[in-house]
Design an enzyme around this catalytic site. Structure first.
Site, short mmCIF file in Angstrom:
data_model
loop_
_atom_site.label_atom_id
_atom_site.label_comp_id
_atom_site.label_asym_id
_atom_site.label_seq_id
_atom_site.Cartn_x
_atom_site.Cartn_y
_atom_site.Cartn_z
N LYS A 116 0.81 -1.21 0.00
CA LYS A 116 0.00 0.00 0.00
C LYS A 116 0.85 1.28 0.00
O LYS A 116 0.47 2.27 -0.62
CB LYS A 116 -0.97 -0.01 1.18
CG LYS A 116 -2.12 -1.01 1.01
CD LYS A 116 -3.21 -0.76 2.03
CE LYS A 116 -4.08 -1.97 2.27
NZ LYS A 116 -4.96 -2.31 1.15
N GLU A 200 -2.96 7.47 7.44
CA GLU A 200 -3.52 8.49 6.55
C GLU A 200 -4.77 9.08 7.18
O GLU A 200 -5.28 8.57 8.17
CB GLU A 200 -3.79 7.92 5.14
CG GLU A 200 -4.80 6.80 5.11
CD GLU A 200 -4.91 6.12 3.74
OE1 GLU A 200 -3.95 6.18 2.94
OE2 GLU A 200 -5.96 5.51 3.49
N GLU A 275 -9.18 1.21 -6.53
CA GLU A 275 -10.18 1.56 -5.52
C GLU A 275 -9.98 2.99 -5.04
O GLU A 275 -8.84 3.41 -4.77
CB GLU A 275 -10.08 0.60 -4.33
CG GLU A 275 -10.35 -0.85 -4.70
CD GLU A 275 -10.48 -1.77 -3.48
OE1 GLU A 275 -11.24 -2.74 -3.57
OE2 GLU A 275 -9.82 -1.51 -2.45
N GLU A 288 -6.18 1.78 -3.15
CA GLU A 288 -5.24 0.73 -3.52
C GLU A 288 -5.65 0.21 -4.89
O GLU A 288 -6.74 0.51 -5.38
CB GLU A 288 -5.30 -0.43 -2.51
CG GLU A 288 -6.65 -1.12 -2.47
CD GLU A 288 -6.60 -2.49 -1.79
OE1 GLU A 288 -5.51 -3.05 -1.64
OE2 GLU A 288 -7.68 -2.99 -1.44
N ASN A 290 -6.16 -3.39 -6.88
CA ASN A 290 -6.20 -4.85 -6.79
C ASN A 290 -5.84 -5.42 -8.16
O ASN A 290 -6.53 -5.18 -9.14
CB ASN A 290 -7.58 -5.33 -6.35
CG ASN A 290 -7.85 -4.97 -4.89
OD1 ASN A 290 -6.93 -4.92 -4.07
ND2 ASN A 290 -9.09 -4.71 -4.56
N PHE A 348 -23.38 -12.42 12.95
CA PHE A 348 -22.68 -12.77 11.72
C PHE A 348 -21.55 -13.77 11.94
O PHE A 348 -20.56 -13.75 11.22
CB PHE A 348 -22.15 -11.52 11.02
CG PHE A 348 -23.24 -10.60 10.55
CD1 PHE A 348 -23.87 -10.80 9.33
CD2 PHE A 348 -23.68 -9.56 11.35
CE1 PHE A 348 -24.90 -9.97 8.91
CE2 PHE A 348 -24.71 -8.72 10.94
CZ PHE A 348 -25.31 -8.93 9.72
P1 ADP Z 1 -12.67 -7.54 -3.17
O1 ADP Z 1 -12.35 -6.09 -3.19
O2 ADP Z 1 -12.68 -8.22 -4.50
O3 ADP Z 1 -13.81 -7.90 -2.29
P2 ADP Z 1 -11.03 -8.35 -1.02
O4 ADP Z 1 -9.86 -7.49 -0.73
O5 ADP Z 1 -12.19 -8.25 -0.09
O6 ADP Z 1 -11.42 -8.12 -2.51
O7 ADP Z 1 -10.55 -9.84 -1.10
C1 ADP Z 1 -11.08 -10.80 -1.99
C2 ADP Z 1 -10.74 -12.15 -1.47
O8 ADP Z 1 -9.36 -12.30 -1.27
C3 ADP Z 1 -11.39 -12.44 -0.16
O9 ADP Z 1 -11.73 -13.80 -0.14
C4 ADP Z 1 -10.31 -12.12 0.84
O10 ADP Z 1 -10.50 -12.90 2.01
C5 ADP Z 1 -9.08 -12.53 0.09
N1 ADP Z 1 -7.89 -11.73 0.38
C6 ADP Z 1 -7.63 -10.47 -0.03
N2 ADP Z 1 -6.43 -10.05 0.37
C7 ADP Z 1 -5.90 -11.07 1.05
C8 ADP Z 1 -4.65 -11.27 1.71
N3 ADP Z 1 -3.71 -10.34 1.73
N4 ADP Z 1 -4.45 -12.45 2.32
C9 ADP Z 1 -5.39 -13.40 2.30
N5 ADP Z 1 -6.57 -13.28 1.67
C10 ADP Z 1 -6.83 -12.14 1.06
P1 ADP Z 2 -8.09 -3.77 1.76
O1 ADP Z 2 -6.80 -4.07 1.09
O2 ADP Z 2 -8.24 -4.49 3.05
O3 ADP Z 2 -9.26 -3.91 0.83
P2 ADP Z 2 -8.45 -0.88 1.51
O4 ADP Z 2 -7.36 0.12 1.61
O5 ADP Z 2 -9.01 -1.13 0.17
O6 ADP Z 2 -7.97 -2.23 2.18
O7 ADP Z 2 -9.62 -0.43 2.50
C1 ADP Z 2 -10.72 -1.23 2.77
C2 ADP Z 2 -11.90 -0.36 3.21
O8 ADP Z 2 -11.56 0.42 4.37
C3 ADP Z 2 -12.33 0.64 2.18
O9 ADP Z 2 -13.25 0.10 1.27
C4 ADP Z 2 -12.96 1.73 3.03
O10 ADP Z 2 -14.26 1.38 3.40
C5 ADP Z 2 -12.12 1.73 4.29
N1 ADP Z 2 -11.02 2.73 4.26
C6 ADP Z 2 -9.76 2.51 3.89
N2 ADP Z 2 -9.01 3.63 4.00
C7 ADP Z 2 -9.84 4.61 4.41
C8 ADP Z 2 -9.68 6.00 4.70
N3 ADP Z 2 -8.51 6.62 4.60
N4 ADP Z 2 -10.76 6.69 5.13
C9 ADP Z 2 -11.95 6.08 5.26
N5 ADP Z 2 -12.17 4.79 5.01
C10 ADP Z 2 -11.12 4.04 4.59
MG MG Z 3 -9.64 -2.89 -0.88
#
Ligand code: ADP
Ligand code: ADP
Ligand code: MG
Length: 666
Positions: A116, A200, A275, A288, A290, A348
């Site tokens: 990140k 951040e 994203e 980030e 993906n 949940f």
């Molecule tokens: P999306 O934005 O497509 O929902 P997510 O970040 O929620 O993506 O992750 C999608 C899938 O990958 C989920 O099943 C989550 O548990 C898995 N996943 C994502 N990042 C990781 C990670 N760093 N390590 C293990 N599993 C991950």
């Molecule tokens: P991941 O790799 O786990 O998906 P992200 O950086 O995409 O991590 O963040 C996951 C979620 O957390 C985002 O969809 C958002 O809802 C929340 N989030 C992340 N960063 C911020 C931020 N700076 N301010 C508010 N919400 C955030």
């Molecule tokens: Mg994300």
């Protein structure tokens, strides 16, 4: 084109990829663990290779085992799905070494976008708006406090290696920054083996909106509109849609262009997602990227008509994109509901077991509506504790948002899942929630609207009347059946009366039924009547009724004197009584539910990780009692009130079944 590809994944996404490959005439190879011998993806693929024991770290994510399966079957390319090895640069490198194509981006893009902090720096250089904050690493809790103050509260502490919503904390003050730093660090270390943390600004009233990009190896990169993913629980997406109800054309274009600029900055190829977090004034900031196919990609496919998996395969095969930016047209509206094996009535908690019933709605696709269900399970199959609790992705499409949501409501009501706890009623509740239907939601929606969890929906009055009318008509049909079965030959219809009292959700509706061969007219005390017609017959678990021209779908179970009925997030007992029976029923004392407050029951089958208390301990409300692990998640069980522990029946390492008594209280 490739002749054979291997899918290094399981569940719905493996099935999804296989479908596109089959359409393209490509042979498919599945890999599977011992827990997945009977899984759908194995049955669908042309070949399947067993690669190890159930835990993913002994099977699906062991690179050597996947490489063996590739050699053994001669697959020329690999689609990694999402999760597992999809963003693992070592895997992409291993494939490259053996001349096998990776159906995904180049190693360099995976590497730079996988972190990140690095990705944020690259994004900033590429002219992409990023969340204000500190781009470096944080050494200790005191530095975390200092930097948080500089940024200004609230802030978000994040693991640089983070993913899946793990390793992030919001802090509103110094104490929370200190604590958040420590807990993010711990979670990051245990989840990712990498405890680097950065900070951040926390964007308030945020919406999560992401851009789908697609790029080839010939320098072409396009964006396929956005997806709104603001309905999240603990930073994990639950409901997504495309387009976003919040974006205007100008913002969409700006975001799209920045996403493409970032893709180009890292020589991206294949499908990827950038994203963004968007504030109330439509300022957007990069979160980030993906570097893989996203879970919620179907909503984009439904509004663009592009098969993203097919495009990924073509790009991996070296083809030039056949679609240019000007060809991308957004058509209509699509919504996705993630069906999770998580029990909404038990906070949940993950639920596992056998799917005694699994009947998704019928998939349809025509000019006015689409119902699509991406799934990896089947009736009679087992939901195991080893993998992700997501069992299906139900998508609907219609020309506009309201219609797509209405399609989703009906599709959810039609979806029958029994044998495990699942979130269908919760998804229905969101579909009827005013904040969601108005499109006015933020990522805090679930937290704010369901602060005490979910305990079912109270149906609004108009729907309640429709259900009451349906129940009366259905009960009459069942009564006619029953009297006929009991052998009275003469004019049994007349023996079934016309006056009934329907009670449901604490209300009583006296009604009069006037039946004819086409249906029944049910008249309420206020003189208003409802017309009900249906081909439901007693014994069927799903009733589709036409009530005054509206389709009402109800899950029905027989109980003495009535039905258990489920629809729109409500789960209720509906009694249909004669006026005399209703009078007597009013005199019956209400049955009290058994008092289990003196017991701590295991909420799901799982493994006891630790027990935090001993016999004789006084515990306070909210105090941790023990931790149970299931489906890779640690669930902390807490005291519901102040009490004293009188008995402890379980210890760390014990495997418990659902409702096993873990401990007892005074
Ligand atoms: P999306 O934005 O497509 O929902 P997510 O970040 O929620 O993506 O992750 C999608 C899938 O990958 C989920 O099943 C989550 O548990 C898995 N996943 C994502 N990042 C990781 C990670 N760093 N390590 C293990 N599993 C991950
Ligand atoms: P991941 O790799 O786990 O998906 P992200 O950086 O995409 O991590 O963040 C996951 C979620 O957390 C985002 O969809 C958002 O809802 C929340 N989030 C992340 N960063 C911020 C931020 N700076 N301010 C508010 N919400 C955030
Ligand atoms: Mg994300």
């Amino acid at each position: 084109m490739f002749k054979k590809i291997l899918i290094a994944n399981r569940g719905e996404i493996a099935c999804r990829v296989i479908k596109s490959a089959q359409k393209m005439g490509i042979k498919t190879v599945a890999i599977y663990s011992e827990a997945d011998k009977h899984a759908l993806h194995v049955a669908m693929a042309d070949e399947a290779v067993l690669i190890g024991p159930p835990p993913a770290n002994e099977s699906y994510i062991v690179i050597d085992k996947v490489m063996d399966a590739i050699r053994q079957t001669g697959a020329e390319a690999v689609h990694p799905g999402y999760g597992f090895l999809s963003e693992n640069k070592l895997f992409a490198e291993a494939l490259a070494r053996e001349g096998v194509a990776f159906i995904g981006p180049p190693v360099g893009a995976i590497e730079s976008m996988g972190d990140k902090i690095t990705s944020k720096k690259i994004a900033q250089e590429a002219g992409v708006a990023t969340v204000p904050g500190h781009m470096g690493l944080i050494a200790d809790a005191e530095e975390a406090v200092k930097i948080s103050r500089e940024i200004g509260y609230p802030v978000m502490l994040k693991a640089s290696a983070g993913g899946g919503g793990k390793g992030m904390r919001i802090a509103w003050n110094d104490d929370e920054a200190r604590e958040g730093f420590q807990s993010s660090k711990n979670e990051a270390a245990s989840s990712f083996g990498d405890d680097r943390i950065f900070i951040e600004k926390f964007i308030t009233q945020p919406r999560h909106i992401e851009i789908q990009v697609l790029a080839d190896a010939h320098g072409n990169a396009i964006y396929l509109g956005e997806r709104e993913c603001s309905i999240q629980r603990r930073n994990q997406k639950v409901i997504e849609e495309a387009p976003s109800p919040f974006l205007d054309e100008k913002t969409r274009k700006k975001m799209g262009n920045q996403a493409v600029a970032l893709a180009q900055a890292v020589d991206y190829t294949s499908a990827g997602t950038v994203e963004f977090i968007v504030d109330g004034d439509r300022n957007f900031y990069f979160l980030e990227m993906n570097t893989r196919l996203q879970v919620e990609h179907p909503v984009t496919e439904l509004i663009t008509g592009v098969d993203l998996v097919e495009q990924m395969i073509r790009v991996a095969n070296g083809e030039e994109l056949a679609i240019r930016q000007k060809d991308v047209k957004l058509n209509g509206w699509a919504v996705e509901s993630r069906l999770y094996a998580e029990d909404p009535y038990r906070n949940f908690l993950p639920s596992i077991g056998r799917l005694s019933r699994y009947r998704p709605p019928e998939e349809v696709a025509d000019a006015t509506h689409v119902v699509r269900n991406d799934t990896g399970v089947y009736e009679g199959g087992e939901i195991s504790m080893y993998y992700d609790p997501m069992i299906a992705k139900l998508c609907t499409w219609a020309p506009d948002r309201d219609a797509a949501i209405e399609e989703m409501r009906v599709a959810l009501d039609t979806f029958e899942v029994e044998g495990i706890g699942h979130n269908l009623p919760f998804l229905s509740a969101v579909m009827d929630h005013e904040k969601f239907t108005s499109g006015n939601m933020t990522t805090a929606f679930i937290e704010e609207e369901f602060p005490d969890g979910f305990d079912g929906v109270d149906l609004p009055n108009d729907m309640l009347r429709r259900v009451a009318a349906s129940a009366a008509a259905m009960y009459r049909v069942a009564e006619i059946r029953r009297t006929r079965v009991s052998g009275r030959m003469d004019n049994h219809e007349r023996k079934v009366g016309t006056d009934w009292v329907v009670s449901l959700q604490g209300q009583e509706f006296p009604v009069v039924i006037d039946a004819d061969p086409m249906g029944a007219t049910v008249t309420f005390k206020d003189g208003k009547s409802h017309r009900v017609s249906s081909d439901w017959v007693p014994g069927q678990s799903l009733a589709k009724l036409d009530v005054d021209g509206t389709l009402v779908v109800i899950k029905v179970g027989k109980i003495p004197g009535g039905f258990r009925m489920r629809l729109r997030g409500a789960d209720m007992k509906v009694f249909v009584r004669t006026p005399r029976q209703a009078e007597l029923a009013r005199l019956m004392p209400e049955k009290m539910p058994a008092d289990t407050s003196k017991l701590l029951l295991c909420p799901m089958p799982g493994l006891i990780v630790s027990v935090a208390v001993e016999v004789g301990d006084e515990v306070q409300e909210g105090q941790t009692l023990c931790t149970v692990e299931a489906m890779k998640m640690e669930n902390i069980l807490r005291a519901e009130k102040k009490t004293v522990v009188t008995k402890v029946n379980a210890a760390a390492g014990d495997s418990l079944a659902v409702d096993d008594v873990i401990m007892e209280f005074e």
